[in-house]
Design an enzyme around this catalytic site. Structure first.
Site, short mmCIF file in Angstrom:
data_model
loop_
_atom_site.label_atom_id
_atom_site.label_comp_id
_atom_site.label_asym_id
_atom_site.label_seq_id
_atom_site.Cartn_x
_atom_site.Cartn_y
_atom_site.Cartn_z
N ASP A 150 0.87 -1.19 0.00
CA ASP A 150 0.00 0.00 0.00
C ASP A 150 0.90 1.23 0.00
OD1 ASP A 150 -2.15 2.01 0.95
OD2 ASP A 150 -3.28 0.14 0.99
N ASN A 167 -5.72 -4.93 -5.92
CA ASN A 167 -6.85 -4.40 -5.15
C ASN A 167 -6.84 -2.88 -4.99
OD1 ASN A 167 -9.16 -4.82 -3.33
ND2 ASN A 167 -7.75 -4.14 -1.72
N TYR A 170 -13.58 6.92 -12.82
CA TYR A 170 -13.61 5.66 -12.07
C TYR A 170 -14.22 4.56 -12.95
CZ TYR A 170 -14.47 2.39 -8.21
OH TYR A 170 -14.47 1.28 -7.39
N1 NAD Z 1 -16.08 -0.65 -1.45
C1 NAD Z 1 -16.82 -0.82 -2.53
O1 NAD Z 1 -18.06 -0.72 -2.49
C2 NAD Z 1 -16.17 -1.13 -3.85
C3 NAD Z 1 -17.01 -1.32 -4.95
C4 NAD Z 1 -16.41 -1.62 -6.18
C5 NAD Z 1 -15.06 -1.74 -6.29
N2 NAD Z 1 -14.26 -1.54 -5.19
C6 NAD Z 1 -12.83 -1.68 -5.39
O2 NAD Z 1 -12.27 -2.48 -4.36
C7 NAD Z 1 -10.89 -2.12 -4.17
C8 NAD Z 1 -10.65 -1.91 -2.70
O3 NAD Z 1 -11.38 -0.76 -2.31
P1 NAD Z 1 -11.91 -0.48 -0.83
O4 NAD Z 1 -13.37 -0.32 -0.91
O5 NAD Z 1 -11.31 -1.45 0.14
O6 NAD Z 1 -11.32 1.00 -0.67
P2 NAD Z 1 -10.28 1.59 0.37
O7 NAD Z 1 -10.18 3.04 0.01
O8 NAD Z 1 -10.67 1.22 1.74
O9 NAD Z 1 -8.93 0.83 -0.01
C9 NAD Z 1 -8.16 1.15 -1.12
C10 NAD Z 1 -6.70 0.97 -0.74
O10 NAD Z 1 -5.90 1.28 -1.89
C11 NAD Z 1 -4.78 2.01 -1.45
N3 NAD Z 1 -4.22 2.81 -2.55
C12 NAD Z 1 -4.74 3.92 -3.14
N4 NAD Z 1 -3.91 4.38 -4.09
C13 NAD Z 1 -2.83 3.54 -4.11
C14 NAD Z 1 -1.64 3.48 -4.87
N5 NAD Z 1 -1.37 4.41 -5.82
N6 NAD Z 1 -0.77 2.48 -4.64
C15 NAD Z 1 -1.03 1.55 -3.68
N7 NAD Z 1 -2.13 1.54 -2.92
C16 NAD Z 1 -3.02 2.53 -3.13
C17 NAD Z 1 -5.34 2.90 -0.34
O11 NAD Z 1 -4.31 3.42 0.48
C18 NAD Z 1 -6.26 1.92 0.38
O12 NAD Z 1 -5.57 1.19 1.38
C19 NAD Z 1 -10.67 -0.88 -5.03
O13 NAD Z 1 -10.05 -1.22 -6.25
C20 NAD Z 1 -12.08 -0.36 -5.29
O14 NAD Z 1 -12.19 0.41 -6.47
C21 NAD Z 1 -14.79 -1.24 -3.99
#
Ligand code: NAD
Length: 240
Positions: A13, A63, A133
């Site tokens: 991360d 992720n 997005y």
């Molecule tokens: N939560 C939802 O409802 C949802 C829905 C669809 C897709 N997603 C996808 O699931 C994945 C996880 O998301 P989440 O909901 O846990 O969000 P989150 O914001 O809690 O976690 C995302 C993580 O990615 C890290 N990150 C951001 N930019 C980065 C970079 N340049 N390099 C390395 N790490 C980086 C952040 O620090 C964070 O720890 C994402 O790809 C998100 O788009 C989530």
């Protein structure tokens, strides 16, 4: 989930303190490496560290992802979208996934492995006010299929699949939901549009990722798994 199945988990991360804390919580064997997914140099460094210490990689979960709402100035509607903000979102969600696949293939091609790209339901349908997005997630969905076909053609025994979550309660939602009473109202209104009637939990996605990473899915590649409470199963424009 992966630790409990006996995997050595490498957490990466930008958030170094949180990442180290998490890998401590997970216990051995688990380790944290700093990795900005949009930086090819950092993927190269992490690849070297993995090779030196572990000699191989079996699974990659791509992720990391951002909406751009917190990280950039926006806006993100189709008419006014800001180009720099669009680029930043694509660098993380699209370039990050491409780089992850590129270096995972190099690490996995001798012994085989599985790549799981966390896309989104927004990679399948449009989002009028989150166009970067949605476009970046569509990119990772499609790239998954190219990677799957490439690895199959080369005989690498690397499978690549995408997961399309929606409405999973994680910190990503905090800014969109607000706080206090406003948050409660927002949650209720979103839940009204989810066929199963409630937000999902991270563990719901973890089960899918585990399935697509293990031998139980050995005949599955280039496919997509929706984990969305049924959102993508239908449309609000129901015919009368
Ligand atoms: N939560 C939802 O409802 C949802 C829905 C669809 C897709 N997603 C996808 O699931 C994945 C996880 O998301 P989440 O909901 O846990 O969000 P989150 O914001 O809690 O976690 C995302 C993580 O990615 C890290 N990150 C951001 N930019 C980065 C970079 N340049 N390099 C390395 N790490 C980086 C952040 O620090 C964070 O720890 C994402 O790809 C998100 O788009 C989530």
């Amino acid at each position: 989930m992966f630790c409990s199945e006996g995997a050595t988990v490498i957490v990466t991360d930008l958030l170094d303190e949180e990442g180290k804390e998490l890998s401590k919580e997970l216990g051995n064997p688990s380790e944290y490496f700093h990795l900005d997914v949009k930086s090819e140099e950092e993927w190269v460094e992490v690849t070297h560290k993995i090779l030196e210490k572990y000699g191989q990689l079996n699974v990659l979960i791509n992720n990391a992802g951002i909406t751009g709402f917190l990280e950039t100035n926006g806006p993100f509607d189709a008419e006014n979208v800001d180009l720099n903000s669009w680029n930043e979102v694509h660098q993380v969600n699209s370039n990050g996934v491409m780089l992850g696949c590129k270096y995972a293939i190099k690490l996995m091609k001798e012994k085989g492995g599985a790549i799981v790209n966390i896309s989104s339901r927004s990679g399948i349908v449009g989002i009028p006010t989150a166009v970067a997005y949605a476009s970046s997630k569509a990119s990772s969905r499609n790239h998954t299929k190219s990677v799957a076909l490439y690895c199959a053609e080369k005989g690498y025994h690397i499978r690549c699949n995408s997961i399309h979550p929606a409405a999973i309660m994680t910190p990503m939602w905090d800014m969109m939901l607000g706080t206090g009473e406003e948050r409660k109202k927002m949650i209720k209104s979103i839940e009204n549009g989810i066929p199963l009637g409630h937000f999902g939990e991270p563990i719901d996605v973890a089960y899918g990722a585990l399935f697509l990473s293990t031998n139980e899915s050995k005949y599955i590649t280039g496919t997509e798994l929706n984990i969305d409470g049924g959102i993508l199963a239908g449309s609000e424009a129901t015919p009368e």
